[in-house]
Design a protein around this motif. Sequence first.
Motif, short mmCIF file in Angstrom:
data_model
loop_
_atom_site.label_atom_id
_atom_site.label_comp_id
_atom_site.label_asym_id
_atom_site.label_seq_id
_atom_site.Cartn_x
_atom_site.Cartn_y
_atom_site.Cartn_z
N ALA A 95 47.75 56.93 9.29
CA ALA A 95 48.83 56.16 8.68
C ALA A 95 48.34 54.81 8.17
CB ALA A 95 49.95 55.97 9.69
N ALA A 96 47.36 54.22 8.86
CA ALA A 96 46.87 52.89 8.48
C ALA A 96 46.22 52.89 7.09
CB ALA A 96 45.88 52.38 9.51
N VAL A 97 45.70 54.03 6.64
CA VAL A 97 45.01 54.09 5.35
C VAL A 97 45.84 54.80 4.29
CG1 VAL A 97 42.73 54.00 6.42
CG2 VAL A 97 43.81 56.22 6.00
N ASP A 98 47.05 55.18 4.60
CA ASP A 98 47.90 55.86 3.61
C ASP A 98 48.55 54.80 2.72
OD1 ASP A 98 50.25 57.17 2.36
OD2 ASP A 98 49.67 58.86 3.63
N ASN A 106 49.06 67.37 8.32
CA ASN A 106 48.59 66.86 7.03
C ASN A 106 49.46 65.67 6.68
OD1 ASN A 106 48.00 66.33 4.30
ND2 ASN A 106 47.50 68.47 3.89
N LEU A 107 49.08 64.49 7.16
CA LEU A 107 49.94 63.32 7.05
C LEU A 107 50.27 62.95 5.61
CD1 LEU A 107 51.50 61.24 8.70
CD2 LEU A 107 49.53 59.72 8.48
N PRO A 108 49.32 62.94 4.65
CA PRO A 108 49.69 62.58 3.27
C PRO A 108 50.78 63.50 2.70
CG PRO A 108 47.32 62.46 3.54
CD PRO A 108 47.86 63.07 4.80
N ASP A 109 50.64 64.81 2.91
CA ASP A 109 51.69 65.72 2.45
C ASP A 109 53.00 65.46 3.17
OD1 ASP A 109 50.22 66.96 0.54
OD2 ASP A 109 49.97 68.87 1.61
N LEU A 169 52.36 53.84 3.08
CA LEU A 169 52.87 53.31 4.34
C LEU A 169 52.47 51.85 4.52
CD1 LEU A 169 52.07 56.30 6.75
CD2 LEU A 169 54.26 55.77 5.66
N VAL A 170 53.38 51.08 5.10
CA VAL A 170 53.12 49.68 5.43
C VAL A 170 53.52 49.47 6.89
CG1 VAL A 170 53.67 47.27 4.95
CG2 VAL A 170 53.60 48.93 3.07
N LYS A 171 52.55 49.06 7.71
CA LYS A 171 52.85 48.81 9.12
C LYS A 171 53.69 47.55 9.25
CE LYS A 171 50.70 47.79 13.58
NZ LYS A 171 49.44 47.57 14.32
N ILE A 172 54.81 47.64 9.98
CA ILE A 172 55.71 46.49 10.09
C ILE A 172 55.95 46.07 11.54
CG2 ILE A 172 56.90 46.94 7.91
CD1 ILE A 172 59.13 48.28 9.52
N ALA A 173 55.63 46.92 12.52
CA ALA A 173 55.89 46.55 13.92
C ALA A 173 55.14 47.50 14.84
CB ALA A 173 57.39 46.61 14.22
N GLU A 174 55.04 47.09 16.10
CA GLU A 174 54.46 47.96 17.12
C GLU A 174 55.06 47.60 18.47
OE1 GLU A 174 50.40 45.64 18.42
OE2 GLU A 174 50.26 47.07 16.77
N THR A 175 54.94 48.55 19.41
CA THR A 175 55.46 48.34 20.76
C THR A 175 54.58 49.11 21.73
OG1 THR A 175 57.46 48.49 22.15
CG2 THR A 175 57.03 50.31 20.67
N PRO A 176 54.43 48.63 22.97
CA PRO A 176 53.57 49.34 23.93
C PRO A 176 54.10 50.74 24.24
CG PRO A 176 54.03 47.11 24.69
CD PRO A 176 54.93 47.35 23.52
N MET A 185 62.82 63.26 0.91
CA MET A 185 64.04 63.33 1.73
C MET A 185 64.69 61.96 1.96
SD MET A 185 64.26 66.57 2.29
CE MET A 185 65.28 66.93 3.69
N GLY A 186 64.14 60.92 1.36
CA GLY A 186 64.76 59.61 1.48
C GLY A 186 64.60 58.97 2.84
N VAL A 187 63.50 59.26 3.54
CA VAL A 187 63.26 58.71 4.87
C VAL A 187 62.58 57.34 4.72
CG1 VAL A 187 62.10 59.07 7.08
CG2 VAL A 187 63.07 61.02 5.84
N ARG A 188 63.11 56.32 5.40
CA ARG A 188 62.62 54.95 5.23
C ARG A 188 61.52 54.58 6.21
NH1 ARG A 188 64.86 49.97 3.23
NH2 ARG A 188 66.67 51.14 2.52
N TYR A 189 61.57 55.12 7.45
CA TYR A 189 60.64 54.68 8.48
C TYR A 189 59.89 55.87 9.08
CZ TYR A 189 63.35 50.35 8.39
OH TYR A 189 63.98 49.20 8.01
N PHE A 190 58.64 55.60 9.48
CA PHE A 190 57.84 56.59 10.21
C PHE A 190 57.25 55.93 11.44
CE2 PHE A 190 53.55 58.50 10.93
CZ PHE A 190 54.00 59.70 11.48
N LEU A 191 57.43 56.58 12.60
CA LEU A 191 56.92 56.07 13.87
C LEU A 191 55.74 56.92 14.31
CD1 LEU A 191 57.19 54.16 16.32
CD2 LEU A 191 58.79 55.81 17.32
#
Length: 677
Positions: free
Chosen positions: A598-601, A571-574, A604-611, A582-588
């Motif tokens: 995550a793209a529609v939450d 349940n990604l929104p929860d 969340l703001v997408k800031i980077a990606e990697t293969p 918990m003060g977590v800054r980043y989600f991968l």
Amino acid sequence: ASAAATAEMRGRSLHPAADTTTAGGAGTPGIGGMAIHAEAPPLRPPPPSWRQRRLALARDPLLNRNAEITSKILTALALVGMTLFVVWQLRPDLIFGPNMDVGGDNGGHVAAPYYLIHHLLNHGQITGWDPWWFDGFPLYVFYFPLPALFVAALNLVFPYAVAFKIVTVLGTVTLPICAWAFGCLAGFRRPVPVLMAGAMLPYLFETTYTIDGGNITSTMAGEFSFSLAVSSGMLFLGVFAYALRTGRLRWLAAALFAVTVLCHVVPALAFAAVAVLFALGMGRLSALKVLLPVGVVGALLAAFWLLPFGVDLGYSSSMNYLRVPGLAANLAPHGAMWFIAPAGLGTIIGVVRLAAGSHEPFAAALAIAAAGSGLAFGYLPSGIVYNGRWLPFWFLFLALMAAYGIAEVFRGIGYLLVTPWGSYVGTFVGTIACLAGAASAGGLVGAFPFISPVGNQTQVQGWINWNYTGFQGKPGWPQYQGMIKMLDSAGKEYGCGRLQYEYISETTDPFGSTEAMMALPMQTNGCMETTDGIYFESSTTTPYHFLDVSEVSQNNEAPDPVSGLEYPGYNLPDGIRHLQLMGVRYFLAMSPAVEASAAVDPSLVKIAETPGFAGDINSLPDPHPVWQLFLIKNSPLVAPLAYYPVVEPQKSSSWQNENVRWYEDNPWPVPVARSGP
């Protein structure tokens, strides 16, 4: 006898009236009417028996000295051969190579000594606060600090990766020597000590269990602290037995007990129990004058760590481990009769000798220790120490008793034949048998030409190669490097902080370990602090972390390791709301399904990606894998209270359950506290 007969004949010749007949008839006439007697043949003693001749030879000081030298040479050659065999299997070319150990829990373990070296020792601390894991936790307060200090010491000479790998094998390499020293110090006669060393080989390469500690597979899975404690514990037990026999070296026994405690507390408990058995077996009150000072001083030497550990244990987390089932299947697995039969023989010999008044009580005590370990595995509840932890000691003490039984048979043969060759043959045959037993137990195909794996037998060589080819030798290393580069760039642009990653089991093989992501704080120079970590029991946030992992990972992917928790499921929104709390800054995000959510939450703001790497994720193909990094909005480390907490003055277990229920509610306007106004 001949001289006496001659004297008697001379005496008779001086008396003419004496009997002149012989036993066979009339006497022979002689000069002057005197009889001349034929002299009887001399009486000779029977020739000495073979055993009498052997006993006479055995008292020859020159032969004794030669036998002593020969025995020492054979023992030295056997010990060197055993150690070289173990070192050969452990792949020293990989251990001294540049790659970082990644197998099992070691993929996470590598970060903890690194933090100790660079952030605690330089401030004169051995324990301290570590923000790299679990949103912050007390490092080496609830885990054992001495192995990490060994890494730090070796890091003065070797690169960190090499120093860490050396410490992971240190207990394994030294165990045969420590077992031999134990046998000598405890007063066992040759060839018992050297066969005790040999018995450690099949013990080390045993593969019927792979995580509980002591054997190589457990060490490769991350239990190197346990292995170090087993070796130091064997040495402690030997010095303690020597102190009981002689009254000397009590200080060294106390120091070795402290070393064992600081390496791992479970082996320390096991060896302390055996030390009590040794003292009781002496059957005299003076043994307490050794037992009590050694125990008290050893505990005091470790008190700088042991006392806070005990006092603050309520702040640790329990994983609620379930019992390992199957008493007979675990204590007597396939092939275990090679241990059990000679161990039974050794038990009989030890008990008979003890009953006959022998001053060798230690063999019987080891037999009791083996039985006690089996009973502890079978019947003790799984509390702080789950029952599987006692399984290694069942096999350890069984191996020692097997060595005792076999060695006593060879020694007995030598005694009957009055020859030191019994000890020589026992040393040679026993060493070869132990080497072959180790190769067979571990499926070491390359060790002996006639050894081949049986069915799905675990290959110890495969585990060793997997560990020490390291992070850099795994197929997912390019993707891992790309992820580190992405995180480094994000940290520079958006600031360092806590990172929660989606859990996907498919990273295990490409990265080398399920725990490989736990090393990200070390790989990013501390900028990205993972909410995950390897010392689960050391943090109060552990249950909440795994609840979060359950919500941000697809169903059937999250590990859910804490027994008894009601995991909410994906349940990604929860999950994101919990990460904000918990003060977590980043989600991968690492799978297409979670990335789409995550793209529609809005948080969340997408800031980077990697293969990523291609392959199935949760049984669904991912033809164009891209791992996406998101910044979590409104996730401060510190926030003022909007409401006073509600006090729930319940005992710890009840309060924990209540707090978990509060944590899973939505929203959370009023926090819960155990005490206060």
